[in-house]
Scaffold this active site. Structure first.
Site, short mmCIF file in Angstrom:
data_model
loop_
_atom_site.label_atom_id
_atom_site.label_comp_id
_atom_site.label_asym_id
_atom_site.label_seq_id
_atom_site.Cartn_x
_atom_site.Cartn_y
_atom_site.Cartn_z
N ASP A 81 0.82 -1.22 0.00
CA ASP A 81 0.00 0.00 0.00
C ASP A 81 0.85 1.26 0.00
O ASP A 81 2.03 1.25 0.34
CB ASP A 81 -0.95 0.02 1.19
CG ASP A 81 -0.24 0.07 2.53
OD1 ASP A 81 0.80 -0.60 2.68
OD2 ASP A 81 -0.72 0.78 3.44
N GLU A 176 0.20 -1.36 5.51
CA GLU A 176 1.24 -0.91 6.44
C GLU A 176 1.05 0.54 6.84
O GLU A 176 1.27 0.92 7.99
CB GLU A 176 2.63 -1.10 5.80
CG GLU A 176 3.80 -0.83 6.74
CD GLU A 176 4.29 0.62 6.75
OE1 GLU A 176 5.16 0.95 7.57
OE2 GLU A 176 3.80 1.44 5.93
#
Length: 410
Positions: A81, A176
Site C-alpha cells: 500500500d 502498512e
C-alpha cells in the site's frame, strides 16, 4: 539492473494501492489485491517457488538455497500500500536522467516546483537518475521502491548462481501505512529466522529503533441551537475539539521535534456545532514517556468530561506498535551483517531511530526480528516525493550482499 529498476518501479507506481483507514476489509482497498496478484505472477516468472497470496492479500515466495551449508532463513519484506496523506490515483512518474541538481518544475500549470531551497538534500543527487511525480499525486516510492528492489535482487540472484546463499523468503504485506500491516501476517508460515524491511529513505539508512505508537480518536458532542437564542444552551463541538488541542503542549508536535523526541499529532479534525471528530497519533521512543503521553490524553478528557458532562468527549485509544529495539538487541548480529554489507559496498551506514514505524516494528514483537534498510526515496507521502534509481541500485546490492555474507559465515 538500472533499466529493470526503472521499468518495474514506474509500472508499479501507476497502480493505485492506497490503503483506507475507514475500511474494515483486509486488505482495505481492492488495488492492493490487484497489485498482489500481479506480483504473484512476476515472482513465478522470475523463478521463485512456493509463491502464495492468501485471502488477506499477503504475498509470500521462496528463493531456494543454492548451498549445502546450514544457513538461517532470511526474509525480505516490503508493503503493497501507499500512504493516505495525499492522492495516489493516476500517478504519472517523471524520469530525470543525469539530474543537474537544480530545481525541477513538476507541474508548470500548477506552479509546483521541487527546489533545493525547500529540500536542501536535492543537489546531492546531481548526476543520478531520479524519478519524481508530476506534481498532482504522491509517487509511492514508500514502499514501491523497496518492493521493486526486492524483486530485482531476487531476479539477480536467480541469474547469478555463483553467488551462494541460503533459503530466502520474500513477503509483500498490505495496509502498512495505516498500521495494520502485520495484523494477519503468518510468521510461522513465513518461516524465516529474521527479516529486513526495505522501507527506509536515503542512502545508508539502517534502522532498528522505532516509535512506540498509539492512535486516539476523539468524538466531541455538542448541542446545536439557533445562534440568536443560544445563550446558556449551545455547546459547540468544534470549540470543544479546539479546547482539547489547546491543552496539549504546543512544542510537542511533529513540526517542532526531531531525533528521539516524541509528539502528539493532530492528523484530522472534522465537524460542526453538533459533533466534531479529531484523530491524533501519539509517539515516543521511551516506553515510560509513551505511557505518560497516553495518560495525559486521558486526563484531559476526564477534565473536560467533569466540566461539560460525560458525553461531551468520547475517547477511543489503541496502541499500534512498540519500539522494536527491545526485540532486536538480543540478535544484534542481524544489524551487524547489514552494517558490514553496506561498508563493503562503500556505503556509509546511517544508523538513526525511525521517526515512524515499519511492519518490522510489529513483526519484531511477533517473533520475527526485523530491522529496516534504505530504499532511496525522499519526501514521502506528498507531491514532492522522489526516488534516486542510483540509490535503489545500491539497495539491491545490499540485499544480495546480506544474503551472500550469511552463507559465507555459516
Amino acid at each position: 539492473m538500472k533499466q529493470e529498476l526503472i521499468e518495474r518501479f514506474t509500472r508499479y507506481v501507476k497502480i493505485d494501492t492506497q490503503s483506507n483507514e475507514e475500511s474494515h476489509t483486509v486488505p482495505t482497498t481492492p488495488g492492493q489485491i490487484e497489485f498482489g496478484k500481479l506480483l504473484v505472477e512476476e515472482l513465478k516468472e522470475i523463478g521463485l517457488t512456493e509463491v502464495t497470496m492468501d485471502d488477506n492479500g499477503y504475498v509470500m515466495a521462496t528463493l531456494p538455497a543454492n548451498t549445502d551449508k546450514d544457513v538461517p532463513v532470511i526474509g525480505f519484506l516490503a508493503h503493497l500500500d501507499t500512504a493516505t496523506d495525499f492522492t495516489g490515483k493516476n500517478v504519472k512518474p517523471q524520469i530525470h536522467e543525469n539530474f543537474d541538481g537544480n530545481a525541477i518544475t513538476l507541474n508548470e500549470e500548477l506552479n509546483v516546483v521541487l527546489t533545493p531551497e525547500q529540500f536542501p538534500e536535492l543537489p546531492s543527487y546531481k548526476g543520478h537518475t531520479i524519478i519524481t511525480t508530476d506534481g498532482t499525486t504522491l509517487l509511492g516510492a514508500d514502499d514501491k521502491a523497496g518492493l521493486t528492489e526486492i524483486m530485482v535482487a531476487m531476479n539477480y540472484l536467480v541469474h547469478n548462481p555463483q553467488i551462494k546463499h541460503g533459503k530466502i523468503r520474500v513477503a509483500f504485506t498490505p495496509d502498512e501505512e495505516i498500521g495494520r500491516g502485520p495484523a494477519h501476517f503468518d510468521v510461522e508460515a513465513f518461516g524465516a529466522s529474521f527479516a529486513y524491511t526495505m522501507d527506509g529513505g536515503p542512502l545508508g539508512g539502517l534502522e532498528y529503533e522505532s516509535f512506540n505508537a498509539a492512535g486516539a480518536k476523539l468524538t466531541f458532542n455538542g448541542t446545536n441551537t439557533h445562534p440568536g437564542t443560544a445563550k446558556n444552551k449551545m455547546r459547540n463541538a468544534t470549540k470543544l475539539a479546539m479546547e482539547f488541542n489547546g491543552y496539549l503542549p504546543v512544542e510537542e508536535a511533529p513540526e517542532y521535534t526531531e531525533g528521539y523526541e516524541g509528539f502528539y499529532h493532530l492528523l484530522s479534525l472534522n465537524g460542526d456545532v453538533e459533533q466534531s471528530k479529531a484523530y491524533y497519533i501519539i509517539r515516543d521512543f521511551d516506553r515510560e514517556n509513551f505511557e505518560a503521553r497516553k495518560h495525559n490524553v486521558e486526563n484531559i478528557v476526564k477534565q473536560m468530561q467533569e466540566k461539560y458532562g460525560q458525553d461531551a468527549v468520547v475517547l477511543e485509544m489503541n496502541d499500534q506498535y512498540y519500539n522494536m529495539l527491545e526485540k532486536i538487541e538480543p540478535v544484534r548480529e542481524i544489524v551487524d551483517i547489514a552494517y558490514e554489507a553496506m561498508k563493503s559496498l562503500n556505503i556509509e551506514p546511517n544508523i538513526h531511530p525511525i521517526r515512524g514505524g515499519t511492519d518490522g516494528s510489529q513483526l519484531s514483537y511477533m517473533g520475527l526480528p526485523t530491522p529496516n534498510i534504505f530504499t532511496g526515496g525522499e519526501n514521502y507521502h506528498g507531491k514532492f516525493e522522489y526516488v534516486s534509481v542510483d540509490v535503489m541500485e545500491k539497495a539491491v546490492q545490499v540485499i544480495v550482499e546480506i544474503a551472500r555474507r550469511f552463507e559465507e559465515q555459516a
